[in-house]
Design a protein around this motif. Sequence first.
Motif, PDB file in Angstrom:
ATOM      1  N   LEU A 157       0.828  -1.205   0.000  1.00  0.00           N
ATOM      2  CA  LEU A 157       0.000   0.000   0.000  1.00  0.00           C
ATOM      3  C   LEU A 157       0.861   1.254   0.000  1.00  0.00           C
ATOM      4  CD1 LEU A 157      -2.748  -1.143   2.532  1.00  0.00           C
ATOM      5  CD2 LEU A 157      -3.069  -0.743   0.075  1.00  0.00           C
ATOM      6  N   GLN A 158       1.907   1.234   0.793  1.00  0.00           N
ATOM      7  CA  GLN A 158       2.803   2.385   0.853  1.00  0.00           C
ATOM      8  C   GLN A 158       3.524   2.570  -0.484  1.00  0.00           C
ATOM      9  OE1 GLN A 158       5.990   2.167   3.766  1.00  0.00           O
ATOM     10  NE2 GLN A 158       5.722   4.327   4.234  1.00  0.00           N
ATOM     11  N   HIS A 159       3.943   1.472  -1.078  1.00  0.00           N
ATOM     12  CA  HIS A 159       4.648   1.524  -2.367  1.00  0.00           C
ATOM     13  C   HIS A 159       3.775   2.138  -3.464  1.00  0.00           C
ATOM     14  CE1 HIS A 159       7.340   0.330  -5.599  1.00  0.00           C
ATOM     15  NE2 HIS A 159       6.310  -0.237  -6.211  1.00  0.00           N
ATOM     16  N   PHE A 160       2.489   1.784  -3.432  1.00  0.00           N
ATOM     17  CA  PHE A 160       1.582   2.280  -4.466  1.00  0.00           C
ATOM     18  C   PHE A 160       0.896   3.590  -4.073  1.00  0.00           C
ATOM     19  CE2 PHE A 160       1.818  -2.279  -5.590  1.00  0.00           C
ATOM     20  CZ  PHE A 160       2.327  -2.129  -6.868  1.00  0.00           C
ATOM     21  N   GLY A 161       1.311   4.186  -2.967  1.00  0.00           N
ATOM     22  CA  GLY A 161       0.791   5.498  -2.573  1.00  0.00           C
ATOM     23  C   GLY A 161      -0.640   5.489  -2.080  1.00  0.00           C
ATOM     24  N   LYS A 162      -1.103   4.365  -1.603  1.00  0.00           N
ATOM     25  CA  LYS A 162      -2.471   4.252  -1.068  1.00  0.00           C
ATOM     26  C   LYS A 162      -2.449   4.652   0.405  1.00  0.00           C
ATOM     27  CE  LYS A 162      -4.031   1.938  -4.754  1.00  0.00           C
ATOM     28  NZ  LYS A 162      -5.136   2.256  -5.595  1.00  0.00           N
ATOM     29  N   THR A 163      -2.313   5.948   0.640  1.00  0.00           N
ATOM     30  CA  THR A 163      -2.072   6.477   1.979  1.00  0.00           C
ATOM     31  C   THR A 163      -3.195   6.148   2.959  1.00  0.00           C
ATOM     32  OG1 THR A 163      -0.870   8.282   0.946  1.00  0.00           O
ATOM     33  CG2 THR A 163      -1.456   8.554   3.251  1.00  0.00           C
ATOM     34  N   GLU A 164      -4.427   6.366   2.543  1.00  0.00           N
ATOM     35  CA  GLU A 164      -5.550   6.130   3.457  1.00  0.00           C
ATOM     36  C   GLU A 164      -5.658   4.641   3.825  1.00  0.00           C
ATOM     37  OE1 GLU A 164     -10.317   6.701   3.334  1.00  0.00           O
ATOM     38  OE2 GLU A 164      -9.109   8.344   2.502  1.00  0.00           O
ATOM     39  N   ALA A 165      -5.566   3.778   2.830  1.00  0.00           N
ATOM     40  CA  ALA A 165      -5.628   2.336   3.087  1.00  0.00           C
ATOM     41  C   ALA A 165      -4.426   1.886   3.925  1.00  0.00           C
ATOM     42  CB  ALA A 165      -5.667   1.573   1.762  1.00  0.00           C
ATOM     43  N   TYR A 166      -3.274   2.503   3.671  1.00  0.00           N
ATOM     44  CA  TYR A 166      -2.068   2.188   4.441  1.00  0.00           C
ATOM     45  C   TYR A 166      -2.293   2.509   5.928  1.00  0.00           C
ATOM     46  CZ  TYR A 166       2.555   2.885   6.473  1.00  0.00           C
ATOM     47  OH  TYR A 166       3.650   2.844   7.301  1.00  0.00           O
ATOM     48  N   HIS A 167      -2.845   3.678   6.217  1.00  0.00           N
ATOM     49  CA  HIS A 167      -3.081   4.070   7.613  1.00  0.00           C
ATOM     50  C   HIS A 167      -4.115   3.171   8.290  1.00  0.00           C
ATOM     51  CE1 HIS A 167      -0.368   7.429   7.669  1.00  0.00           C
ATOM     52  NE2 HIS A 167      -0.924   7.946   6.577  1.00  0.00           N
ATOM     53  N   ARG A 168      -5.149   2.768   7.554  1.00  0.00           N
ATOM     54  CA  ARG A 168      -6.137   1.825   8.120  1.00  0.00           C
ATOM     55  C   ARG A 168      -5.454   0.497   8.435  1.00  0.00           C
ATOM     56  NH1 ARG A 168      -9.692   3.660   3.972  1.00  0.00           N
ATOM     57  NH2 ARG A 168      -9.213   1.762   2.817  1.00  0.00           N
ATOM     58  N   ASN A 169      -4.625   0.059   7.530  1.00  0.00           N
ATOM     59  CA  ASN A 169      -3.909  -1.199   7.714  1.00  0.00           C
ATOM     60  C   ASN A 169      -2.970  -1.127   8.918  1.00  0.00           C
ATOM     61  OD1 ASN A 169      -4.018  -3.696   6.209  1.00  0.00           O
ATOM     62  ND2 ASN A 169      -1.837  -3.460   5.848  1.00  0.00           N
ATOM     63  N   GLU A 170      -2.259  -0.017   9.054  1.00  0.00           N
ATOM     64  CA  GLU A 170      -1.350   0.164  10.189  1.00  0.00           C
ATOM     65  C   GLU A 170      -2.119   0.191  11.512  1.00  0.00           C
ATOM     66  OE1 GLU A 170       2.265   0.406  10.322  1.00  0.00           O
ATOM     67  OE2 GLU A 170       1.779  -0.630   8.454  1.00  0.00           O
ATOM     68  N   ALA A 171      -3.304   0.786  11.509  1.00  0.00           N
ATOM     69  CA  ALA A 171      -4.142   0.803  12.718  1.00  0.00           C
ATOM     70  C   ALA A 171      -4.564  -0.616  13.084  1.00  0.00           C
ATOM     71  CB  ALA A 171      -5.355   1.702  12.512  1.00  0.00           C
ATOM     72  N   LEU A 172      -4.866  -1.410  12.067  1.00  0.00           N
ATOM     73  CA  LEU A 172      -5.238  -2.808  12.304  1.00  0.00           C
ATOM     74  C   LEU A 172      -4.047  -3.586  12.870  1.00  0.00           C
ATOM     75  CD1 LEU A 172      -7.310  -5.056  12.131  1.00  0.00           C
ATOM     76  CD2 LEU A 172      -6.721  -5.323   9.722  1.00  0.00           C
TER      77      LEU A 172
END
Length: 124
Positions: free
Chosen positions: A60-75
């Motif tokens: 997600l971080q590699h592809f610039g999916k910032t919002e999804a990345y932050h949700r994933n990190e919260a999980l």
Amino acid sequence: MTRRYSKEEILAKAQKIAEHMSESEQVSFYKQAEAKISANRKVQVLVDQIKKYQKESVNLQHFGKTEAYHRNEALIDHLQAELDAIPVVQEFKQSLEDVNDFLQLITKLVSSRVADAKESPEDE
């Protein structure tokens, strides 16, 4: 006259020290805690989930999916907190800290002895 040791003699002594250390109370407790961790299904499921989401986060971080990345990190944070709350995990972390402290002490002792040996004048 100061006794000089060969590399082989030092390595042999180090091997003996390692054997003695592996029989220490700290290492024994660590091995028991590690076995409990490995046998605990809930712990293994959580670890596997965390690894899966960590891989996803990298993508997600590699592809610039910032919002999804932050949700994933919260999980991941939530799963990690759940993992950390399990008593056997707490026991394992404590045993790991104890072994690390023990190894640091040994390292300091060896370092100190080497430094003392360098500073003392050699007998001729």
